[in-house]
Scaffold this active site. Structure first.
Site, PDB file in Angstrom:
ATOM      1  N   CYS B  86      -0.193  -1.166   0.784  1.00  0.00           N
ATOM      2  CA  CYS B  86       0.597  -2.131   1.577  1.00  0.00           C
ATOM      3  C   CYS B  86      -1.169  -3.127   2.590  1.00  0.00           C
ATOM      4  O   CYS B  86      -1.989  -3.691   2.255  1.00  0.00           O
ATOM      5  CB  CYS B  86       2.064  -2.127   2.460  1.00  0.00           C
ATOM      6  SG  CYS B  86       3.088  -3.384   2.573  1.00  0.00           S
ATOM      7  N   HIS B 203       5.042   0.315  -1.869  1.00  0.00           N
ATOM      8  CA  HIS B 203       5.345   1.299  -1.057  1.00  0.00           C
ATOM      9  C   HIS B 203       5.718   3.296  -1.756  1.00  0.00           C
ATOM     10  O   HIS B 203       6.795   2.746  -2.026  1.00  0.00           O
ATOM     11  CB  HIS B 203       6.412   1.508   0.163  1.00  0.00           C
ATOM     12  CG  HIS B 203       5.338   0.633   0.641  1.00  0.00           C
ATOM     13  ND1 HIS B 203       4.956   0.858   1.626  1.00  0.00           N
ATOM     14  CD2 HIS B 203       5.415  -0.840   1.038  1.00  0.00           C
ATOM     15  CE1 HIS B 203       5.222  -0.197   2.801  1.00  0.00           C
ATOM     16  NE2 HIS B 203       5.145  -1.288   2.410  1.00  0.00           N
ATOM     17  N   GLU B 205       5.208   5.601  -0.711  1.00  0.00           N
ATOM     18  CA  GLU B 205       5.720   6.579  -0.161  1.00  0.00           C
ATOM     19  C   GLU B 205       7.332   6.635  -0.423  1.00  0.00           C
ATOM     20  O   GLU B 205       8.112   7.450   0.835  1.00  0.00           O
ATOM     21  CB  GLU B 205       5.416   6.915   1.579  1.00  0.00           C
ATOM     22  CG  GLU B 205       5.483   5.846   2.240  1.00  0.00           C
ATOM     23  CD  GLU B 205       4.724   4.358   1.531  1.00  0.00           C
ATOM     24  OE1 GLU B 205       3.763   4.546   1.128  1.00  0.00           O
ATOM     25  OE2 GLU B 205       5.354   3.920   2.701  1.00  0.00           O
TER      26      GLU B 205
END
Lengths: 736, 233
Positions: B86, B203, B205
């Site tokens: 990002c 993302h 994560e």
């Protein structure tokens, strides 16, 4: 020389209040002092119209680690060394004047309230009210507010997980923008907004002080709003990046030796923050006003004291320990400046260039006058309550078409077009995303989780402020219970009209009574709150809107439930009633009456004992892993709730019976205390045993499956049509 | 394996990234402060998401001047694996470690949604654990993720297999309808020519555990972990 009316108007003090100040001081106040009184005696800081009522709210619980009122928010124990604090705050008037910055700084302000407690902010919610979205002005406000929340929240890295948005022309000229923030405190490491010893230093950290927001608290927040259309300069401008680094720096600072207190600078700026700290510490305070770093030259002490520049915090630090604080803030490229010290004594003494310019007893400033209400029930209300609901004609459309129309209405259609503009994943705790009845968050390092929600139906509170507010509490809790969470605490955001009128005094008195009654019945405390008064639109007070923020605990977050139907063949059961369909009384204050008949009338009802038992039964069935889905029946009634569960679950449903002659009331009535669950057939007996044990009625009303939504033999809708109405309704209603 | 996670003022995904690689996947991870001029010993560097310096000018435009970026450049020059997520992708483009730019989403709104990403190249050190053509269910959250580059750059990226991830539907169909931000050719993630620097807008994560909606993001991190293990003598 007597003070001019113009001066009093500027700071929103009445002549009587001025006389009271003279009386307390035994002299005329200095101009600077008068500014301090104006700010601290504003409704926003001094709660002069609501203090007496708020004192009656339940505030005790075994789970409370810090009582409400002792600090900026109460702190609730969740077990496993974790505790939370949460609070709602309004930014209605700033948002009406400048929607983007008004909403953004509203978010910024509530976040500061929470990390000032030493808590890591883990969730944001927004409760918004606008006029009907069919005109350019409302759309400007709507887009500005959403943009401001999105811009501030996304930049700062706190997930925006829920809230509500509701349209009614009562809010046309005066939108409501209430933001809620939840913070997590680990291992009891909470901060206090006070000093420890006389001599402790007062540090100002974060942004420089400018001329923005002067008279925000006393002006925008505390007067009949329509006088204030030109007060744009009283709206502050937010800097979420600065706030993000301020959060990190302040939370790190709390681990440093000698940092004994932390306080946010919100409404009324340094005035309110520093003087409230002195009061809480039971000490005097010496302020060196010329030490405050400024954004502009030539600012007077008055302007510095009353500035509401954003992203500033105050720290109390043991003398000699400030060096490491300066180093820490330097690492984060933030200013930290000693602007005074606490001292023995009773006064706040303000110094400019070495000279004492005022000395005022702290208690005279912080102990704002208290007004008692004399409101009586207005005759027009009795008339509205006694309206004959059956006189409303049955619509000419078919039940199926009307259901599609209801699903596409601005108050019912999916809010996904809004919340997809908010980051609801950051911090990676979001177990149930926005769009359900409540959001569910896990707590890392624990099996537990929390559910959070906000609720308030202004229409129902207008028709009966006592019962309406009790319903807001019931529904805010029901939103939690349908996820499997047990409600543990509430916060309130009181949004009302002009408290100087008998009608609003009646509404406030009744509303607080209803909130108290319901919270006591649920045995949960109200841990924090906020009051926004003088909300009026075209000279008419808004519907009383006591927004309830609720927080619940899941012992095992894996055992939560969501709204959507899950599997073919599951049985649909309605809890809290023995009838599939609602009756005519359920139309009181309903979305259907307002949206289709343009009427707000009837007598809302709540059986609080049934409500509590129904929620308990629902939670018990969820924790027993007997339930596939659960959804609260609210706006739009049973037909809308079932439709939502089909669309969200991407699977159809057949309801056994047709809604009968008065099908509008049957389908769209909003009788309280009803929850729709779906259950695997083999679990039905166990669920029925739970409803019997909790002494609540329930009824099997249909089954899950297929690609249509049908009610009896006569009404059937393809799921694609239901999906289109509900998912695209909002965008269609808010664009041309 | 030891990950270094770069923290600029305004970064907010560093803890989420730490949680994914450390708590979930059991690897060592440390934060790297943006003001550090020398890097410690790391096997891979991640530049996580957020709004570095508030991104008021242009996403990543200030962060590229941080002291740590020079050391990061040297780390990449030596072939060290670098993943920008990002805002990290934006920083990598701004600093020239990756080609192209990330412009404002074509619909001009911030967008937080789950996306399905088609793995176009599973021979990179970031995607080696994916099967060819697999789709990964990973959320995105950005206002400026509209990837653009000039025609010759795009041709080169396409020709070299440097386009690693594309926005697709859950069956892997790459269509204009599914494109969430206007990125050219639905580009969601690219690698540099050498294959050791990758940028992606979604993302991974945020998709590290089933409890929070899915764990497909771990395919990216576990690919890095296994590629590193395979590179050891």
């Amino acid at each position: 020389m007597p003070v001019s009316q113009e001066t009093l108007d500027e700071i929103a003090l009445s002549r009587d209040e001025y006389e009271a100040i003279v009386d307390r001081l035994g002299r005329e106040p200095e101009p600077l002092e008068l500014g301090l009184f104006g700010a601290l005696w504003s409704e926003h800081c001094g709660y002069k119209h609501t203090k007496a009522l708020l004192r009656t709210l339940p505030s005790s619980s075994e789970r409370l680690l810090v009582a409400p009122g002792a600090e900026n928010a109460g702190v609730v124990d969740l077990g496993d060394g974790l505790s939370v604090c949460f609070k709602i705050e309004s930014h209605n008037h700033p948002s009406a004047v400048e929607p983007f910055e008004g909403a953004a700084t509203g978010v910024g302000g509530i976040i500061r309230d929470i990390f000032a407690m030493g808590a890591r902010p883990i969730a944001l919610l927004n409760s918004l009210r606008f006029g009907q979205p069919d005109n350019a002005r409302t759309r400007y406000l709507l887009n500005g507010v959403i943009g401001g929340i999105s811009s501030y929240g996304n930049c700062i890295g706190i997930p925006d997980v829920g809230g509500e948005i509701f349209f009614s022309d009562t809010y046309k000229g005066n939108p409501l923008v209430n933001a809620m923030c939840v913070g997590l405190i680990e291992n009891g490491k909470m901060a206090s907004a006070s000093a420890k010893e006389p001599g402790d230093l007062l540090l100002l950290v974060g942004a420089d002080t400018g001329r923005d927001g002067i008279h925000g608290a006393s002006g925008l927040a505390s007067r009949a709003f329509e006088e204030q259309a030109e007060m744009r300069s009283a709206v502050q401008v937010g800097n979420p990046f600065l706030e993000k680094v301020l959060i990190e720096a302040c939370l790190e600072a709390l681990d440093l030796p000698g940092v004994v207190g932390l306080q946010d600078c919100g409404a009324a700026g340094i005035t309110s923050a520093a003087i409230e700290m002195a009061e809480r510490s039971g000490m005097g305070l010496k302020l060196l006003i010329d030490e405050v770093p400024r954004r502009e030259e030539g600012m007077t002490p008055y302007e510095v004291m009353l500035s509401e520049s954003q992203e500033r915090m105050l720290l109390a630090v043991t003398p000699g320990q400030e060096g490491s604080v300066f180093d820490l803030f330097k690492k984060w490229d933030l200013d930290a400046t000693v602007i005074g010290n606490f001292e023995l004594g009773d006064n706040v003494r303000i110094y400019d260039e070495g000279m004492e310019i005022t000395s005022t007893p702290v208690i005279t400033l912080t102990d704002a006058p208290e007004y008692k209400f004399t409101g009586v029930k207005p005759a027009w209300l009795t008339k509205l309550q006694n309206a004959d609901l059956s006189a409303n004609h049955i619509p000419s459309e078919s039940p199926a078409d009307l259901l599609l129309k209801m699903l596409a209405s601005p108050n019912i259609a999916s809010r996904f077009p809004i919340y997809r503009q908010y980051d609801y994943h950051v911090q990676t705790n979001t177990v149930v995303e926005p769009g359900g009845d409540a959001a569910v968050l896990r707590l890392k390092g624990s099996k537990r989780g929390i559910a959070v929600s906000t609720d308030c139906n202004g229409r129902i509170c207008y028709l009966d402020p006592e019962i309406g507010t009790a319903i807001a509490v019931a529904e805010a809790c029901r939103n939690l219970s349908v996820t499997g969470a047990t409600p543990v605490a509430l916060t309130d955001g009181l949004n009302f009209g002009n408290p100087e009128t008998p009608d609003v005094q009646f509404q406030l008195t009744e509303s607080i009574a209803g909130m108290s009654r319901a919270a006591e019945a649920f045995e949960i405390p109200i841990v924090s709150g906020n009051a926004s008064l003088y909300n009026q639109s075209q000279g008419v007070d808004i519907f009383p809107t006591p927004i309830i923020g609720s927080l619940g605990l899941l012992e095992d977050v894996e055992k939560h439930t969501t709204v959507g139907f899950k599997s073919d063949g599951d049985v649909i059961v309605l809890l809290g009633t023995d009838s599939t369909w609602d009756d005519i009384d359920g139309l009181a204050g309903s979305e259907y009456l307002d949206f289709i008949h343009d009427k707000v009338e009837g007598q809302p009802k709540l059986d609080i004992d049934l409500e509590i038992r129904t929620q308990a039964a629902c939670r018990e069935a969820i924790t027993g892993e007997l339930i596939a889905s659960a959804h609260d029946v609210s706006d739009g009634g049973i037909a809308v709730a079932i439709a939502e569960s089909t669309v969200i679950g991407e699977i159809g449903a057949s309801i056994n019976s047709a809604p009968g002659d008065r099908w509008d009331a049957a389908m769209f009535g909003e009788t309280q205390s009803r929850i729709i669950v779906s259950v695997k057939p083999e679990n039905l007996t166990a669920v029925e045993a739970i409803t019997a044990a909790n002494n609540i009625p329930s009824i099997v009303i249909g089954s899950v499956g297929g690609e249509t939504l049908s009610f009896g033999d006569s009404i059937s809708l393809p799921l694609v049509d239901v999906d289109d109405a509900w998912k695209n309704g909002f965008s269609r209603a808010t664009s041309d | 394996m030891k990950f270094g996670i770069v923290v600029f003022p305004g970064t907010w995904s560093e803890k989420d990234t730490h949680h994914a690689v450390n708590a979930v996947l059991g690897q060592d991870a440390e934060y790297i402060w943006h003001g550090d001029e020398a890097l410690g010993q790391y096997d891979a560097i991640i530049i996580p998401g957020g709004f570095s310096y508030g991104d008021y000018l242009r996403s990543g435009a200030i962060a590229r001047f941080s002291p740590v970026m020079e050391a990061l450049q040297q780390f990449a020059d030596k072939g060290g694996p670098v993943l920008g997520i990002c805002n990290g992708f934006q920083v990598l483009c701004e600093s020239g470690l990756l080609p192209g730019v990330l412009m404002r989403n074509d619909h001009l709104e911030f967008r937080c949604i789950w996306t399905d990403l088609k793995v176009e190249n599973n021979s990179t050190m970031f995607t080696s654990n994916a099967t060819a053509g697999q789709t990964l269910h990973i959320p995105m959250s950005h206002g400026e993720g509209n990837y653009q580059a000039d025609e010759s750059t795009i041709d080169r990226l396409e020709g070299n297999g440097q386009i690693v991830l594309r926005y697709a539907d859950s069956s892997g169909n790459v269509t204009a309808d599914i494109n969430p931000n206007g990125s050219i050719n639905n580009i969601a993630g690219i690698v540099n020519e050498r294959g050791n620097v990758m940028g992606m807008m979604p993302h991974p994560e945020k998709a590290s555990e089933k409890l929070i909606g899915g764990d497909d993001g771990n395919v990216i991190f576990s690919s890095m972990i296994e590629s590193f293990a395979a590179s050891l003598p």
